[in-house]
Design a protein around this motif. Structure first.
Motif, PDB file in Angstrom:
ATOM      1  N   VAL A 204       0.866  -1.182   0.000  1.00  0.00           N
ATOM      2  CA  VAL A 204       0.000   0.000   0.000  1.00  0.00           C
ATOM      3  C   VAL A 204       0.896   1.223   0.000  1.00  0.00           C
ATOM      4  N   VAL A 205       0.754   2.080  -1.019  1.00  0.00           N
ATOM      5  CA  VAL A 205       1.572   3.289  -1.093  1.00  0.00           C
ATOM      6  C   VAL A 205       0.789   4.542  -0.741  1.00  0.00           C
ATOM      7  N   GLU A 206      -0.553   4.469  -0.809  1.00  0.00           N
ATOM      8  CA  GLU A 206      -1.372   5.610  -0.404  1.00  0.00           C
ATOM      9  C   GLU A 206      -2.779   5.133  -0.062  1.00  0.00           C
ATOM     10  N   THR A 210     -11.385   8.755  -1.156  1.00  0.00           N
ATOM     11  CA  THR A 210     -11.216   8.662  -2.608  1.00  0.00           C
ATOM     12  C   THR A 210     -11.168  10.030  -3.273  1.00  0.00           C
ATOM     13  N   THR A 211     -12.019  10.950  -2.830  1.00  0.00           N
ATOM     14  CA  THR A 211     -12.034  12.278  -3.457  1.00  0.00           C
ATOM     15  C   THR A 211     -10.701  12.979  -3.297  1.00  0.00           C
ATOM     16  N   ASP A 212     -10.053  12.825  -2.146  1.00  0.00           N
ATOM     17  CA  ASP A 212      -8.752  13.451  -1.924  1.00  0.00           C
ATOM     18  C   ASP A 212      -7.678  12.824  -2.799  1.00  0.00           C
ATOM     19  N   LEU A 213      -7.690  11.488  -2.880  1.00  0.00           N
ATOM     20  CA  LEU A 213      -6.670  10.800  -3.672  1.00  0.00           C
ATOM     21  C   LEU A 213      -6.765  11.161  -5.149  1.00  0.00           C
ATOM     22  N   LEU A 214      -7.990  11.327  -5.646  1.00  0.00           N
ATOM     23  CA  LEU A 214      -8.154  11.634  -7.063  1.00  0.00           C
ATOM     24  C   LEU A 214      -7.904  13.108  -7.356  1.00  0.00           C
ATOM     25  N   TYR A 221       3.037   7.605  -7.747  1.00  0.00           N
ATOM     26  CA  TYR A 221       2.365   6.515  -8.464  1.00  0.00           C
ATOM     27  C   TYR A 221       0.873   6.789  -8.595  1.00  0.00           C
ATOM     28  N   THR A 222       0.237   7.261  -7.519  1.00  0.00           N
ATOM     29  CA  THR A 222      -1.182   7.620  -7.598  1.00  0.00           C
ATOM     30  C   THR A 222      -1.390   8.710  -8.636  1.00  0.00           C
ATOM     31  N   ARG A 223      -0.502   9.691  -8.640  1.00  0.00           N
ATOM     32  CA  ARG A 223      -0.618  10.771  -9.619  1.00  0.00           C
ATOM     33  C   ARG A 223      -0.438  10.243 -11.042  1.00  0.00           C
TER      34      ARG A 223
END
Length: 290
Positions: A204-206, A210-214, A221-223
């Motif tokens: 797990v890296v982040e 969900t709204t914050d991550l997107l 990696y998420t970006r």
């Protein structure tokens, strides 16, 4: 309320670990597991279903580990929804849906098919006589037959065209059932899940809302996953960094692909709290500012 919990779970095939000391909760409001192919999403889902025994750590259901839980009750409470290809091609649709029903409740097949938006007359057909979207709805109807508390959905829309995807997502959003969604599609997670966990190379890296991550990823990696989503009417997305590089064996696993890699990334990052989320990146603050 936590329904399922992975506590420092390491999973592998044989003695080779592919998921490394993952801790996460399946809570109300929908939970997404996001990551590219090979990130460990499906392996972790199999452990949550009791189909794979951890090399170390535990899967908890309530106050019991899966080793001690009554599996008959667990199978009723937690149901998988695999891709449409999971249907037996030799069985008629009605028979496939009725498998999970008690003998006295076989008449519910019609109601279940109607619940997922299918004509009950399709019960007499075999899977090859249905479209991909219809088959996926049959898989969902079969899972709903036992009135589960939680659906574990593994890429339920990946093989469907966009209009059929929309209908399946509408259906899943309307169900009064919690869900764990395994996907690489960020838009689907944004629609169905309140919280999300991003996996890379079995870690797990982040994690966070969900709204914050997107909206504002804190891990490169998420970006990269978010920026790889094509935008209607815009230019095709450009891959950044070495997208073909394998995970690094030492330090941060993502550092060989990371456009922000620095000398400190040769040390393994720990999952730490940052602004209402958890992120495993030495340069997360820089990612948020960039």
């Amino acid at each position: 309320m936590t329904m399922l919990r992975a506590e420092r779970v390491t999973l592998g095939y044989g003695r080779t670990p592919v998921v490394h000391e993952v801790t996460l909760d399946i809570t109300e409001g929908g939970v997404g597991l996001i990551g590219e192919s090979g990130s460990g999403k499906t392996t972790l889902a199999r452990a949550f279903l009791g189909l794979l025994t951890p090399l170390s750590g535990n899967i908890w259901y309530g106050d019991q580990t899966l080793k001690k839980v009554d599996m008959r009750k667990f199978r009723k409470d937690v149901q998988p929804v695999f891709q449409a290809e999971a249907l037996d091609p030799r069985m008629r649709i009605g028979t496939s849906v009725a498998e999970a029903l008690p003998r006295g409740a076989r008449g519910r097949v019609k109601d279940l098919l109607e619940q997922v938006g299918l004509d009950p007359d399709l019960a007499t057909r075999r899977p090859h006589q249905l479209s991909g979207g219809q088959r996926q709805r049959v898989v969902i109807a079969r899972a709903l037959a036992v009135d589960p508390r939680l659906l574990i959905l593994d890429e339920p829309t990946s093989a469907l065209d966009v209009t059929v995807q929309a209908r399946i997502l509408d259906l899943l959003a309307s169900l009064d059932t919690e869900r764990l969604l395994i996907t690489h599609n960020l838009a689907v997670v944004g629609r169905l899940c309140r919280t999300a966990h991003v996996l890379f190379a079995g870690r797990v890296v982040e994690s966070g809302p969900t709204t914050d991550l997107l909206a504002k990823p804190a891990h490169p990696y998420t970006r990269a996953l978010r920026d790889a989503v094509p935008k209607l009417g815009g230019a095709p997305p450009e891959a950044k960094g070495r997208t073909e590089a394998v995970p690094a064996r030492t330090g941060c696993p993502f550092r060989l692909r990371c456009p922000l890699a620095a000398p400190e990334c040769e040390r393994p990052p720990v999952l730490r709290d940052l602004g209402g989320r958890r992120v495993a990146c030495h340069r997360a603050e820089d990612v948020l500012l960039s």
